[in-house]
Write a protein that holds these residues in place. Structure first.
Motif, PDB file in Angstrom:
ATOM      1  N   GLY A 102       0.821  -1.207   0.000  1.00  0.00           N
ATOM      2  CA  GLY A 102       0.000   0.000   0.000  1.00  0.00           C
ATOM      3  C   GLY A 102       0.855   1.258   0.000  1.00  0.00           C
ATOM      4  N   SER A 103       1.925   1.244   0.754  1.00  0.00           N
ATOM      5  CA  SER A 103       2.831   2.397   0.776  1.00  0.00           C
ATOM      6  C   SER A 103       3.537   2.576  -0.557  1.00  0.00           C
ATOM      7  CB  SER A 103       3.877   2.222   1.877  1.00  0.00           C
ATOM      8  OG  SER A 103       3.263   2.095   3.127  1.00  0.00           O
ATOM      9  N   LEU A 115       1.232   4.186  -3.034  1.00  0.00           N
ATOM     10  CA  LEU A 115       1.146   5.637  -2.840  1.00  0.00           C
ATOM     11  C   LEU A 115       2.360   6.352  -3.427  1.00  0.00           C
ATOM     12  CD1 LEU A 115      -0.214   5.955   0.803  1.00  0.00           C
ATOM     13  CD2 LEU A 115      -1.367   6.634  -1.288  1.00  0.00           C
ATOM     14  N   ASN A 161      -9.061   9.314  -7.130  1.00  0.00           N
ATOM     15  CA  ASN A 161      -8.935   8.865  -5.741  1.00  0.00           C
ATOM     16  C   ASN A 161      -8.869   7.353  -5.621  1.00  0.00           C
ATOM     17  OD1 ASN A 161      -8.902  11.392  -4.634  1.00  0.00           O
ATOM     18  ND2 ASN A 161     -11.124  11.491  -4.377  1.00  0.00           N
ATOM     19  N   LEU A 205      -5.662   6.112  -4.101  1.00  0.00           N
ATOM     20  CA  LEU A 205      -5.610   6.448  -2.672  1.00  0.00           C
ATOM     21  C   LEU A 205      -6.478   5.511  -1.845  1.00  0.00           C
ATOM     22  CD1 LEU A 205      -5.838  10.342  -2.843  1.00  0.00           C
ATOM     23  CD2 LEU A 205      -3.828   8.962  -2.334  1.00  0.00           C
ATOM     24  N   ILE A 206      -7.665   5.216  -2.360  1.00  0.00           N
ATOM     25  CA  ILE A 206      -8.581   4.351  -1.626  1.00  0.00           C
ATOM     26  C   ILE A 206      -8.034   2.928  -1.542  1.00  0.00           C
ATOM     27  CG2 ILE A 206     -10.880   3.297  -1.694  1.00  0.00           C
ATOM     28  CD1 ILE A 206     -11.860   5.978  -2.897  1.00  0.00           C
ATOM     29  N   SER A 264      -4.884   1.892  -1.790  1.00  0.00           N
ATOM     30  CA  SER A 264      -3.712   1.828  -0.918  1.00  0.00           C
ATOM     31  C   SER A 264      -4.094   2.023   0.550  1.00  0.00           C
ATOM     32  CB  SER A 264      -2.661   2.841  -1.350  1.00  0.00           C
ATOM     33  OG  SER A 264      -3.183   4.140  -1.286  1.00  0.00           O
ATOM     34  N   ALA A 265      -5.067   2.875   0.838  1.00  0.00           N
ATOM     35  CA  ALA A 265      -5.512   3.052   2.222  1.00  0.00           C
ATOM     36  C   ALA A 265      -6.146   1.782   2.759  1.00  0.00           C
ATOM     37  CB  ALA A 265      -6.493   4.212   2.310  1.00  0.00           C
ATOM     38  N   ILE A 306      -3.372  -0.698   3.517  1.00  0.00           N
ATOM     39  CA  ILE A 306      -2.635  -0.340   4.732  1.00  0.00           C
ATOM     40  C   ILE A 306      -3.453  -0.645   5.981  1.00  0.00           C
ATOM     41  CG2 ILE A 306      -1.691   1.608   6.039  1.00  0.00           C
ATOM     42  CD1 ILE A 306      -0.785   2.759   3.318  1.00  0.00           C
ATOM     43  N   ILE A 307      -4.741  -0.327   5.961  1.00  0.00           N
ATOM     44  CA  ILE A 307      -5.596  -0.561   7.127  1.00  0.00           C
ATOM     45  C   ILE A 307      -5.762  -2.055   7.385  1.00  0.00           C
ATOM     46  CG2 ILE A 307      -7.961  -0.342   7.984  1.00  0.00           C
ATOM     47  CD1 ILE A 307      -7.988   2.433   6.579  1.00  0.00           C
TER      48      ILE A 307
END
Length: 65
Positions: free
Chosen positions: A22-23, A26, A38, A41-42, A44-45, A48-49
């Motif tokens: 995920g990082s 980004l 987006n 971004l979504i 990868s977020a 990460i979560i």
């Protein structure tokens, strides 16, 4: 008596791998200039979560305390 099921190294560290991927997504998105959407971004977020949650769950499961 519980028997511990052996898991592969990949599954054991899947949470960290998701956070790393995920990082990297980004960083790659910013480096290539893909900033109009987006979606990156979504995705990868979410990676990460979910990776963080899996990593914490795995640490708590292996802990003796």
């Amino acid at each position: 008596m519980k028997q511990k099921v052996r898991t592969s190294k990949l599954f054991r560290h899947i949470g960290l791998y998701l956070v790393y991927c995920g990082s990297l997504l980004l960083i790659a998105g910013y480096a290539t200039g893909y900033t109009q959407s987006n979606t990156l971004l979504i995705i990868s977020a979410i990676m990460i979560i979910i990776g963080t949650i899996l990593h914490i769950y795995r640490l708590k499961k292996e802990s003796n305390y």
